[in-house]
Design a protein around this motif. Structure first.
Motif, mmCIF file in Angstrom:
data_model
loop_
_atom_site.group_PDB
_atom_site.id
_atom_site.type_symbol
_atom_site.label_atom_id
_atom_site.label_comp_id
_atom_site.label_asym_id
_atom_site.label_seq_id
_atom_site.Cartn_x
_atom_site.Cartn_y
_atom_site.Cartn_z
ATOM 1 N N UNK A 50 85.739 58.817 -1.632
ATOM 2 C CA UNK A 50 86.208 59.241 -0.317
ATOM 3 C C UNK A 50 85.039 59.807 0.487
ATOM 4 N N UNK A 51 84.174 60.561 -0.182
ATOM 5 C CA UNK A 51 82.995 61.095 0.498
ATOM 6 C C UNK A 51 82.107 59.971 1.016
ATOM 7 N N UNK A 52 81.952 58.899 0.225
ATOM 8 C CA UNK A 52 81.133 57.757 0.647
ATOM 9 C C UNK A 52 81.762 57.064 1.854
ATOM 10 N N UNK A 53 83.086 56.869 1.802
ATOM 11 C CA UNK A 53 83.790 56.240 2.920
ATOM 12 C C UNK A 53 83.662 57.093 4.174
ATOM 13 N N UNK A 54 83.823 58.403 4.017
ATOM 14 C CA UNK A 54 83.720 59.323 5.148
ATOM 15 C C UNK A 54 82.329 59.267 5.770
ATOM 16 N N UNK A 61 81.198 55.876 13.797
ATOM 17 C CA UNK A 61 81.852 56.585 14.896
ATOM 18 C C UNK A 61 80.832 57.330 15.749
ATOM 19 N N UNK A 62 79.866 57.964 15.098
ATOM 20 C CA UNK A 62 78.827 58.701 15.822
ATOM 21 C C UNK A 62 78.043 57.782 16.739
ATOM 22 N N UNK A 63 77.714 56.593 16.255
ATOM 23 C CA UNK A 63 76.975 55.625 17.069
ATOM 24 C C UNK A 63 77.768 55.265 18.326
ATOM 25 N N UNK A 67 76.755 56.163 22.282
ATOM 26 C CA UNK A 67 76.674 55.076 23.255
ATOM 27 C C UNK A 67 77.508 55.378 24.491
ATOM 28 N N UNK A 68 78.659 56.019 24.279
ATOM 29 C CA UNK A 68 79.572 56.324 25.379
ATOM 30 C C UNK A 68 79.366 57.719 25.947
ATOM 31 N N UNK A 69 78.333 58.420 25.439
ATOM 32 C CA UNK A 69 78.018 59.774 25.916
ATOM 33 C C UNK A 69 79.203 60.721 25.747
ATOM 34 N N UNK A 70 79.843 60.652 24.577
ATOM 35 C CA UNK A 70 80.980 61.512 24.273
ATOM 36 C C UNK A 70 80.591 62.508 23.181
ATOM 37 N N UNK A 72 80.410 64.314 19.704
ATOM 38 C CA UNK A 72 80.572 63.759 18.358
ATOM 39 C C UNK A 72 81.595 64.576 17.569
ATOM 40 N N UNK A 73 82.703 63.958 17.236
ATOM 41 C CA UNK A 73 83.783 64.640 16.521
ATOM 42 C C UNK A 73 83.775 64.215 15.054
ATOM 43 N N UNK A 74 83.883 65.155 14.108
ATOM 44 C CA UNK A 74 83.943 64.777 12.693
ATOM 45 C C UNK A 74 85.130 63.857 12.420
ATOM 46 N N UNK A 75 84.954 62.873 11.546
ATOM 47 C CA UNK A 75 86.044 61.947 11.252
ATOM 48 C C UNK A 75 87.105 62.599 10.373
ATOM 49 N N UNK A 76 86.784 63.744 9.795
ATOM 50 C CA UNK A 76 87.772 64.505 9.030
ATOM 51 C C UNK A 76 87.404 65.983 9.104
ATOM 52 N N UNK A 77 88.397 66.835 9.328
ATOM 53 C CA UNK A 77 88.125 68.262 9.434
ATOM 54 C C UNK A 77 89.407 69.037 9.147
ATOM 55 N N UNK A 78 89.243 70.293 8.773
ATOM 56 C CA UNK A 78 90.381 71.171 8.525
ATOM 57 C C UNK A 78 90.667 71.961 9.792
ATOM 58 N N UNK A 79 91.936 72.145 10.096
ATOM 59 C CA UNK A 79 92.359 72.821 11.320
ATOM 60 C C UNK A 79 93.361 73.904 10.957
ATOM 61 N N UNK A 80 93.195 75.079 11.529
ATOM 62 C CA UNK A 80 94.124 76.180 11.275
ATOM 63 C C UNK A 80 94.655 76.694 12.589
#
Length: 257
Positions: A50-54, A61-63, A67-70, A72-80
């Protein structure tokens, strides 16, 4: 679980919370699958494969974001936070997690995601048919405000706004309308994480005000052929001031917006 106004994702008849970046709440999927405690998202994300896939997904996603000047959001994160905690992940990871819990659920997850990506409006209709009139109204305004926000940021990009300029323009709208910037409003409304959506915490009147200010600002920037952070910020401040004046005048007359 989430309510109808914050997600268009439904698996096995149950809504899956979605954040402002299109990430899915893996804890909702875990509950739907009736997973074991050892299969919770916080344990799954530590598996080597899973770490490799992430890692590979984050690169891709970062690329795209760069490119779109947005941002960079992590593809997985914990939210409280109140009512919206959990592990949120990109839909590709959400499907992988669903497959970890159940191959059949992975197929269902991928089917829903494909419908969502293709713009299948029946997804929204299926959910809103079960929602209250108030939630239907909120969802309609939120969808329109999202579309207008995308139009606004596209114009900002086309007119030379870069870097911190996007945040400055956004804060000009919030400060002009509500007297507080993004961070202050998040604290006020209980949006406790950096990636939490402030606009999902706004009511219908607030969304309409923001949408109106951004629409007027977009028009002023385009028609005035304005360029760069400074000019676009100035135009946004002026347009937002007009909207605020209209709201204040309306309130002074004894009528709400």
């Amino acid at each position: 679980m989430t309510d109808a106004k914050s997600s268009l994702i439904r698996l096995r008849g149950v809504l899956v919370e979605e954040d402002d970046y299109g990430h899915w709440n893996l804890n909702d999927i875990w509950l739907i699958a009736k997973g074991k405690s050892s299969q919770e998202p916080k344990h799954w994300r530590d598996i080597g494969s899973v770490k490799k896939l992430t890692k590979e997904l984050q690169k891709k996603v970062t690329a795209g974001y760069l490119k779109e000047n947005k941002p960079n959001i992590p593809v997985i994160y914990a939210k409280t936070g109140r009512g919206n905690s959990g592990t949120f992940a990109h839909p590709i990871l959400a499907a992988a997690y669903a497959g970890y819990l159940s191959p059949k659920l992975e197929i269902e997850t991928r089917e829903v995601w494909l419908r969502f990506r293709s713009g299948d409006v029946s997804l929204a209709d299926e959910i809103l048919q079960r929602a209250s009139p108030e939630d239907n109204q909120w969802a309609g305004v939120r969808a329109l405000s999202r579309a207008k926000r995308n139009e606004f940021t596209s114009v900002l990009q086309a007119h030379g706004v870069v870097g911190a300029g996007y945040g400055q323009v956004t804060n000009a709208v919030y400060t002009g309308l509500f007297g507080a910037d993004t961070q202050a409003l998040k604290a006020e409304k209980g949006v406790l994480t950096k990636s939490g959506s402030l606009r999902d915490a706004m009511d219908t009147d607030e969304l309409v005000s923001v949408m109106f200010a951004e629409s007027l600002s977009r028009k002023k920037i385009v028609e005035g052929e304005l360029e760069g952070n400074v000019q676009c910020l100035s135009a946004t401040k002026r347009s937002t001031a007009f909207v605020k004046q209209a709201i204040d005048a309306n309130n002074a007359s004894g009528l709400s917006l």
